[in-house]
Design an enzyme around this catalytic site. Structure first.
Site, PDB file in Angstrom:
ATOM      1  N   HIS A  52      54.587  51.036  68.345  1.00 30.20           N
ATOM      2  CA  HIS A  52      54.881  52.598  68.148  1.00 30.20           C
ATOM      3  C   HIS A  52      54.469  53.153  67.134  1.00 30.20           C
ATOM      4  O   HIS A  52      54.186  53.126  65.974  1.00 30.20           O
ATOM      5  CB  HIS A  52      56.940  52.398  68.122  1.00 30.20           C
ATOM      6  N   ASP A  82      60.573  58.130  76.361  1.00 32.09           N
ATOM      7  CA  ASP A  82      60.843  58.539  74.698  1.00 32.09           C
ATOM      8  C   ASP A  82      62.291  58.870  74.580  1.00 32.09           C
ATOM      9  O   ASP A  82      62.085  60.581  74.071  1.00 32.09           O
ATOM     10  CB  ASP A  82      59.094  59.660  75.272  1.00 32.09           C
TER      11      ASP A  82
END
Length: 322
Positions: A163, A285
């Site tokens: 990430h 997200d």
């Protein structure tokens, strides 16, 4: 599937986080309100979007942002236990990605065994580079010191999600000093994370462990779009680095990408043509984006119904064994 985030533990400074992440303070505060609601509003939004299961994880800077190895190990255990409790309370709506203390390879392997073997998490979340005590130094996961952890991950057969995290201070100052709006999700997160992934490729990690799977969000952090040029230029200029396959081969065999935060038809089509629909998974997200927007987009995307089924749920079911 949806890769969300858990925040718990120490005090959070939205002003400081906004400054290093290229975000507006009001945006950060709104995101944190959404992030900290782990059950009611989040599950209501999942229902509105038609999402059955979300995978939760600790967001940046995560355990990777803790310089002290002992403190990182303690924090990882607390985070994983907290996440396990959250998953247990959600009646099957949540799964989890583990946080592990890469700062100490032995502690990282022990936490892997605990979080995967005992807590039942489905993979590992890595928030970028691992912080050195020198705040200007970050350690990326292609370094030799991390090989024992990768060996354990490969043996367990679990995926690792990389990430974004804000770049190191000298990078932010040099590239974004006069343009803080570019430092975070607008631009800076993508090259930071893409470079990390490419370092793994050209370190030969996937030649040593051909079964490893790494997940990248945001439809691959620009790598699918740029893969031909990266491969072409590497062939001309390897500078002492040799790997067994083309970048495109590694993308098709060792990477998955998610649609998180990149609900763009053209980017999706590029990704399908580059790595195939079998390697793409739906994500929203959350809490940075709205789940119903993501769901509406994938339902209308100009791809085949069969590919939509794979991306929406089929690939995640196969990868995570659910």
């Amino acid at each position: 599937m949806d890769a969300g985030a858990v925040h718990g533990g120490k005090a959070f400074d939205p002003v400081a986080f906004a400054r290093v992440s290229g975000l507006e303070v009001d945006f950060v505060k709104a995101v944190m309100r959404r992030m900290n609601d782990l059950h009611e509003a989040r599950i209501e939004e999942m229902d509105a979007a038609g999402i059955d299961v979300s995978i939760l994880s600790l967001t940046a800077a995560g355990i990777e942002g803790i310089a002290d190895p002992a403190a990182a190990a303690i924090a990882a255990r607390k985070v994983n236990d907290f996440l396990a409790e959250t998953v247990a309370k959600a009646d099957g709506r949540y799964l989890g990605f583990a946080s592990i203390p890469f700062q100490d390879a032995d502690a990282a392997v022990r936490e892997l065994e605990y979080s995967i073997g005992e807590l039942g998490f489905k993979g590992v979340m890595v928030n970028g580079y691992v912080q050195d005590p020198d705040q200007d130094v970050g350690h990326y996961l292609d370094e030799e010191r991390f090989l024992p952890v990768w060996e354990a991950i490969a043996e367990m057969g679990i995926p690792v999600y990389i990430h974004p995290r804000p770049s190191l201070p000298q990078v932010r100052d040099a590239f974004y000093g006069q343009h803080p709006e570019l430092a975070g999700a607008t631009w800076g997160f993508a090259p930071e994370t893409a470079t990390h992934a490419l370092r793994l490729v050209y370190s030969g990690l996937f030649d040593r462990h051909p079964g490893l799977n790494v997940i990248l969000g945001h439809l691959g952090e620009t790598i699918p779009y740029f893969s031909w040029r990266i491969q072409r230029c590497f062939e001309y200029n390897p500078l002492g680095h040799q790997v067994e396959k083309r970048l495109q081969d590694y993308l098709c065999e060792n990477f998955y990408i998610t649609t998180s935060g990149n609900h763009f038809d053209q980017a999706l089509i590029c990704a399908v043509l580059t790595i195939g629909a079998d390697r793409i998974m739906f994500a929203t997200d959350y809490p940075f984006e709205m789940s119903p927007d993501a769901a509406e987009w994938i339902e209308k995307a100009p791809i085949s119904e069969n590919d939509k089924r794979k991306i929406a749920h089929g690939n995640a079911r196969a990868l995570f064994g659910i």
